[in-house]
Scaffold this active site. Sequence first.
Site, PDB file in Angstrom:
ATOM      1  NE  ARG A 231      -4.347  -1.284   0.296  1.00  4.20           N
ATOM      2  CZ  ARG A 231      -4.561  -2.336  -0.480  1.00  4.20           C
ATOM      3  NH1 ARG A 231      -3.633  -2.724  -1.353  1.00  4.20           N
ATOM      4  NH2 ARG A 231      -5.699  -3.008  -0.405  1.00  4.20           N
ATOM      5  CD  GLU A 260      -3.109   3.239  -5.215  1.00  3.74           C
ATOM      6  OE1 GLU A 260      -4.177   2.688  -5.488  1.00  3.74           O
ATOM      7  OE2 GLU A 260      -2.147   2.639  -4.738  1.00  3.74           O
ATOM      8  CG  HIS A 278      -3.386  -0.680  -6.704  1.00  9.33           C
ATOM      9  ND1 HIS A 278      -3.793  -0.059  -5.543  1.00  9.33           N
ATOM     10  CD2 HIS A 278      -3.331  -1.988  -6.406  1.00  9.33           C
ATOM     11  CE1 HIS A 278      -3.988  -0.978  -4.590  1.00  9.33           C
ATOM     12  NE2 HIS A 278      -3.710  -2.151  -5.102  1.00  9.33           N
TER      13      HIS A 278
HETATM   14  C1  8YV Z   1      -6.996  -4.445  -5.940  1.00  7.32           C
HETATM   15  C2  8YV Z   1      -5.612  -4.948  -3.844  1.00  7.32           C
HETATM   16  O1  8YV Z   1      -6.566  -3.175  -5.893  1.00  7.32           O
HETATM   17  O2  8YV Z   1      -6.416  -7.021  -3.080  1.00  7.32           O
HETATM   18  C3  8YV Z   1      -6.026  -5.894  -2.768  1.00  7.32           C
HETATM   19  O3  8YV Z   1      -5.913  -5.503  -1.579  1.00  7.32           O
HETATM   20  O4  8YV Z   1      -4.993  -3.979  -3.584  1.00  7.32           O
HETATM   21  C4  8YV Z   1      -5.912  -5.255  -5.284  1.00  7.32           C
HETATM   22  O5  8YV Z   1      -6.059  -6.576  -5.471  1.00  7.32           O
HETATM   23  C5  8YV Z   1      -8.396  -4.409  -5.409  1.00  7.32           C
HETATM   24  O6  8YV Z   1      -8.518  -4.798  -4.109  1.00  7.32           O
HETATM   25  C6  8YV Z   1      -9.352  -5.167  -6.299  1.00  7.32           C
HETATM   26  O7  8YV Z   1     -10.678  -4.918  -5.863  1.00  7.32           O
END
Ligand code: 8YV
Length: 315
Positions: A231, A260, A278
């Site tokens: 993150r 972001e 991302h």
């Molecule tokens: C995607 C992510 O950004 O799984 C996570 O925590 O950061 C990524 O896989 C997102 O969550 C998909 O909805």
Amino acid sequence: MSKPEILAVAKLPPYLIEPLREIFVVHEQIHQTDPAAFAAAAGRIRAIVGSGESKVPRSLMAQLPALEMISIMGVGYDGVDVTAALERNIRVTHTPGVLNDDVADLAIGLMLSVARRIPQADQYVRSGRWPEGPMPLARKVSGERLGIVGLGRIGQAIATRAEAFGMSVAYTARSRKAELPYAYYPSAQALAAEVDFLVLITPGGAGTRKLINADVLKALGPQGYLINVARGSVVDEAALVEALQQGVIAGAALDVFENEPVVPSALWTLDNVVLAPHIGSATRQTRGAMADLAASNLRAHFAGEPLLTPVPECQ
Ligand code: 8YV
């Protein structure tokens, strides 16, 4: 019998929303776009569905007296106030496991990209510069020292890949994992001083905010590289920009950022940085599996069955 009503707090893919519409009334982001409709529906909304970046604060939960469950399509759920959810026995689920390979693959790909300067090589050919002569030599990856911050499921998948490249693997985490064969360091700074590539794959949230600061970057050193697939909040982004501009570290490959989709313009112009929007889990196969798991958790809750993947705090 009327369908249960749920709130989507992010723009979610059709392969998640459409199947949900078969069994739920899905209100899509009306808390942000239609205050009147949200006020009218709030008392009936029994679940929230969101992405790994979704914000589900206490204040939103407080507007939903019938809220029973929060289903996150993502392994990270640092935007969810889990403490507030637990106070009301609101169940929280996420989608661990199904995205390990994609995120680990991207971490290795970003490490190779920044060290071997693959984006620059592509541009070198496309821009017609090759006839000028060869590109400057780059940095070897195989056999070098890898440090992993956060040795959970994805961190271990990264370690396995790195071992195939003949790299040594060390890590730091909340606790030593004695069952694993890797060298443990008690802090990110201690680890950074001993490795060539530092990969971040720790959860986001208050516990890791700005964990990678100027001191850690100095310890990583002018031959060291930072790769972030965790993150953006885990890194002091201003300190990172400074370190990249001043040569405190050799380079960075970043898939996540503090705010972001805004990325500091100072990063755009740096030649020792690889940037990605991302995309850690962004393959058709993996996002499909994440969507299926997020939907399955919702169906299980409303069928009175055990949740498939509750977050650790709810287990
Ligand atoms: C995607 C992510 O950004 O799984 C996570 O925590 O950061 C990524 O896989 C997102 O969550 C998909 O909805």
